[in-house]
Design a protein around this motif. Structure first.
Motif, PDB file in Angstrom:
ATOM      1  N   SER A  22      27.201  33.587  29.744  1.00  0.00           N
ATOM      2  CA  SER A  22      26.889  32.036  30.114  1.00  0.00           C
ATOM      3  C   SER A  22      25.704  31.846  29.309  1.00  0.00           C
ATOM      4  O   SER A  22      25.232  32.249  28.595  1.00  0.00           O
ATOM      5  CB  SER A  22      25.323  32.712  31.203  1.00  0.00           C
ATOM      6  N   PRO A  23      26.396  30.233  29.202  1.00  0.00           N
ATOM      7  CA  PRO A  23      26.739  29.291  30.470  1.00  0.00           C
ATOM      8  C   PRO A  23      28.535  29.234  30.706  1.00  0.00           C
ATOM      9  O   PRO A  23      28.938  28.175  31.034  1.00  0.00           O
ATOM     10  CB  PRO A  23      26.384  27.729  30.340  1.00  0.00           C
ATOM     11  N   LEU A  24      29.328  30.645  29.391  1.00  0.00           N
ATOM     12  CA  LEU A  24      30.579  30.239  29.374  1.00  0.00           C
ATOM     13  C   LEU A  24      30.666  31.532  31.118  1.00  0.00           C
ATOM     14  O   LEU A  24      30.268  32.852  30.343  1.00  0.00           O
ATOM     15  CB  LEU A  24      31.200  31.087  28.568  1.00  0.00           C
ATOM     16  N   VAL A  25      31.582  31.790  31.700  1.00  0.00           N
ATOM     17  CA  VAL A  25      31.624  32.624  33.061  1.00  0.00           C
ATOM     18  C   VAL A  25      33.200  31.698  33.556  1.00  0.00           C
ATOM     19  O   VAL A  25      33.218  31.385  33.248  1.00  0.00           O
ATOM     20  CB  VAL A  25      30.521  32.077  34.307  1.00  0.00           C
ATOM     21  N   VAL A  26      34.058  33.546  32.882  1.00  0.00           N
ATOM     22  CA  VAL A  26      34.720  33.534  33.529  1.00  0.00           C
ATOM     23  C   VAL A  26      35.240  34.586  34.592  1.00  0.00           C
ATOM     24  O   VAL A  26      34.755  35.804  34.225  1.00  0.00           O
ATOM     25  CB  VAL A  26      36.079  34.240  32.078  1.00  0.00           C
ATOM     26  N   GLY A  27      36.033  34.255  35.849  1.00  0.00           N
ATOM     27  CA  GLY A  27      36.312  35.006  36.779  1.00  0.00           C
ATOM     28  C   GLY A  27      38.119  35.098  36.971  1.00  0.00           C
ATOM     29  O   GLY A  27      38.817  34.116  36.801  1.00  0.00           O
ATOM     30  N   ILE A  28      37.729  36.204  37.847  1.00  0.00           N
ATOM     31  CA  ILE A  28      39.744  36.907  37.411  1.00  0.00           C
ATOM     32  C   ILE A  28      39.410  37.296  38.526  1.00  0.00           C
ATOM     33  O   ILE A  28      39.305  38.025  39.292  1.00  0.00           O
ATOM     34  CB  ILE A  28      39.554  38.170  36.275  1.00  0.00           C
ATOM     35  N   SER A  29      41.105  36.464  39.571  1.00  0.00           N
ATOM     36  CA  SER A  29      40.835  37.089  40.703  1.00  0.00           C
ATOM     37  C   SER A  29      43.148  38.099  40.179  1.00  0.00           C
ATOM     38  O   SER A  29      43.722  37.372  39.672  1.00  0.00           O
ATOM     39  CB  SER A  29      41.241  36.866  41.627  1.00  0.00           C
ATOM     40  N   THR A  30      42.664  38.929  41.340  1.00  0.00           N
ATOM     41  CA  THR A  30      44.120  39.589  41.663  1.00  0.00           C
ATOM     42  C   THR A  30      44.802  39.121  42.811  1.00  0.00           C
ATOM     43  O   THR A  30      45.058  39.725  43.746  1.00  0.00           O
ATOM     44  CB  THR A  30      44.453  40.681  41.042  1.00  0.00           C
ATOM     45  N   ASP A  31      43.881  38.467  43.486  1.00  0.00           N
ATOM     46  CA  ASP A  31      43.502  38.213  45.163  1.00  0.00           C
ATOM     47  C   ASP A  31      43.739  39.083  45.958  1.00  0.00           C
ATOM     48  O   ASP A  31      44.519  39.647  46.631  1.00  0.00           O
ATOM     49  CB  ASP A  31      45.139  36.945  45.501  1.00  0.00           C
ATOM     50  N   GLY A  32      42.818  40.255  45.232  1.00  0.00           N
ATOM     51  CA  GLY A  32      43.462  41.697  46.268  1.00  0.00           C
ATOM     52  C   GLY A  32      44.015  42.838  45.615  1.00  0.00           C
ATOM     53  O   GLY A  32      44.436  44.005  46.254  1.00  0.00           O
ATOM     54  N   ALA A  33      44.967  42.624  45.753  1.00  0.00           N
ATOM     55  CA  ALA A  33      46.114  42.990  44.880  1.00  0.00           C
ATOM     56  C   ALA A  33      45.981  44.134  43.622  1.00  0.00           C
ATOM     57  O   ALA A  33      46.465  45.365  44.337  1.00  0.00           O
ATOM     58  CB  ALA A  33      47.628  42.148  44.494  1.00  0.00           C
ATOM     59  N   ALA A  34      45.166  44.110  43.099  1.00  0.00           N
ATOM     60  CA  ALA A  34      45.203  45.244  42.056  1.00  0.00           C
ATOM     61  C   ALA A  34      43.628  45.300  41.364  1.00  0.00           C
ATOM     62  O   ALA A  34      43.427  44.136  39.926  1.00  0.00           O
ATOM     63  CB  ALA A  34      46.135  44.937  41.150  1.00  0.00           C
ATOM     64  N   PRO A  35      42.638  45.120  41.943  1.00  0.00           N
ATOM     65  CA  PRO A  35      41.104  45.259  41.317  1.00  0.00           C
ATOM     66  C   PRO A  35      40.649  45.421  39.726  1.00  0.00           C
ATOM     67  O   PRO A  35      40.069  45.247  39.249  1.00  0.00           O
ATOM     68  CB  PRO A  35      40.493  45.664  42.610  1.00  0.00           C
ATOM     69  N   VAL A  36      41.294  46.730  40.077  1.00  0.00           N
ATOM     70  CA  VAL A  36      41.774  47.942  39.317  1.00  0.00           C
ATOM     71  C   VAL A  36      42.479  47.108  37.613  1.00  0.00           C
ATOM     72  O   VAL A  36      41.745  46.660  36.362  1.00  0.00           O
ATOM     73  CB  VAL A  36      41.791  48.889  39.001  1.00  0.00           C
ATOM     74  N   LEU A  37      42.948  46.125  37.803  1.00  0.00           N
ATOM     75  CA  LEU A  37      43.742  45.553  36.604  1.00  0.00           C
ATOM     76  C   LEU A  37      43.058  44.658  36.279  1.00  0.00           C
ATOM     77  O   LEU A  37      43.068  43.936  35.285  1.00  0.00           O
ATOM     78  CB  LEU A  37      45.145  44.905  36.971  1.00  0.00           C
ATOM     79  N   ALA A  38      42.450  43.973  37.485  1.00  0.00           N
ATOM     80  CA  ALA A  38      41.671  42.878  37.075  1.00  0.00           C
ATOM     81  C   ALA A  38      40.145  43.156  36.722  1.00  0.00           C
ATOM     82  O   ALA A  38      39.548  42.652  34.903  1.00  0.00           O
ATOM     83  CB  ALA A  38      41.169  41.994  38.195  1.00  0.00           C
ATOM     84  N   GLN A  39      39.624  44.390  36.610  1.00  0.00           N
ATOM     85  CA  GLN A  39      39.005  44.911  35.542  1.00  0.00           C
ATOM     86  C   GLN A  39      38.849  45.704  34.883  1.00  0.00           C
ATOM     87  O   GLN A  39      38.365  45.167  33.260  1.00  0.00           O
ATOM     88  CB  GLN A  39      37.572  46.454  36.169  1.00  0.00           C
ATOM     89  N   THR A  40      40.226  45.806  33.966  1.00  0.00           N
ATOM     90  CA  THR A  40      41.314  46.319  33.036  1.00  0.00           C
ATOM     91  C   THR A  40      41.037  44.445  32.369  1.00  0.00           C
ATOM     92  O   THR A  40      41.357  44.830  31.100  1.00  0.00           O
ATOM     93  CB  THR A  40      41.919  46.807  32.410  1.00  0.00           C
ATOM     94  N   LEU A  41      41.904  43.926  32.117  1.00  0.00           N
ATOM     95  CA  LEU A  41      42.109  42.581  31.894  1.00  0.00           C
ATOM     96  C   LEU A  41      40.438  41.744  31.576  1.00  0.00           C
ATOM     97  O   LEU A  41      40.354  41.314  30.105  1.00  0.00           O
ATOM     98  CB  LEU A  41      42.366  41.649  33.036  1.00  0.00           C
TER      99      LEU A  41
END
Length: 257
Positions: free
Chosen positions: A141-160
């Motif tokens: 912050s103030p740089l904030v990056v949001g990552i979504s897999t539309d619920g398909a693979a939350p663990v993949l989002a966390q790895t990314l």
């Protein structure tokens, strides 16, 4: 009528491909938020909302240990606990409402009441009741990056998220704070959008070249001077040890990127 086969690039309009969800960022500083439920998942959402500067009212008959600790563990905002059942009038003037209850009927009733109050609603573990979803977050912050897999693979989002965190220096936040402070002066100095863009490109290059240094007025003066010294290059020496890429430091990876 059958449509002719097209290459995926040809189906794009203005360079856009279809989006599973729309990434938006909601300012919450000084806004009111309500969390209905006191479990560990609700505690994380309450802390997240408060971290964005919201005043968070948590309403639940029972509070988990995580929730009881939430008011003392937020870096910003306020978390207030109310040990009782929720009422529809609790949701008035709420910008965001989080519903984290076990009973489906109660969840539906809370979501309906929150929508009548005009709030943005997220129901934990009930995507069919959600107006918005919470994704993985990289916080510089103030740089904030949001990552979504539309619920398909939350663990993949966390790895990314972990990989992106390794590539974004923590010190970059100081340069972004400087950018906020300098923006008005830059706008007054450069009339055309092209000139302003060139300035911010020079700013970005310098920020990534020296991310761990706090920017100063001398940096601003150099950047405002324009392309003077643009022909000067820089050399970065990266030690690779025995040659195994896995042994490179994060700083070396950033330099190569």
């Amino acid at each position: 009528m059958p449509q002719p086969d097209r290459h995926p690039e040809e189906t794009r309009a203005g360079g856009l491909a279809p989006l599973a969800v729309l990434p938006v960022f909601v300012p919450l500083r000084g806004q009111r938020a309500v969390v209905i439920g006191g479990n560990a998942g609700a505690a994380w959402k309450a802390r997240l909302l408060a971290s964005a500067g919201a005043r968070v009212d948590v309403i639940a008959d029972e509070m988990s240990d995580e929730m009881r600790a939430a008011p003392q563990s937020v870096p910003d905002g306020i978390v207030v606990l109310h040990a009782r059942g929720w009422r529809p009038d609790d949701l008035e003037a709420a910008r965001v409402v989080i519903v984290a209850v076990e009973d489906e009927a109660e969840a539906q009733a809370a979501v309906a009441a929150a929508r009548r109050a005009g709030a943005i609603v997220n129901a934990v573990d009930r995507p069919h009741l959600c107006d918005v979803q919470f994704g993985a977050i990289v916080n510089r912050s103030p740089l904030v990056v949001g990552i979504s897999t539309d619920g398909a693979a939350p663990v993949l989002a966390q790895t990314l998220r972990s990989k992106i965190e390794a590539l974004i220096p923590v010190g970059l936040a100081r340069w972004l704070d400087a950018a906020k402070a300098w923006r008005a002066e830059v706008a007054g100095r450069f009339v055309t959008m092209t000139a302003r863009r060139a300035f911010w490109q020079r700013f970005a290059d310098r920020a990534f070249l020296e991310p761990d240094r706090c920017p100063t007025r001398d940096d601003l003066d150099d950047l405002l001077a324009g392309d003077a010294g643009a022909s000067e290059g820089a050399i970065t020496l990266v030690g690779a040890g025995p040659g195994a890429p896995e042994l490179m430091t994060l700083k070396a990876v950033r330099a190569l990127r």
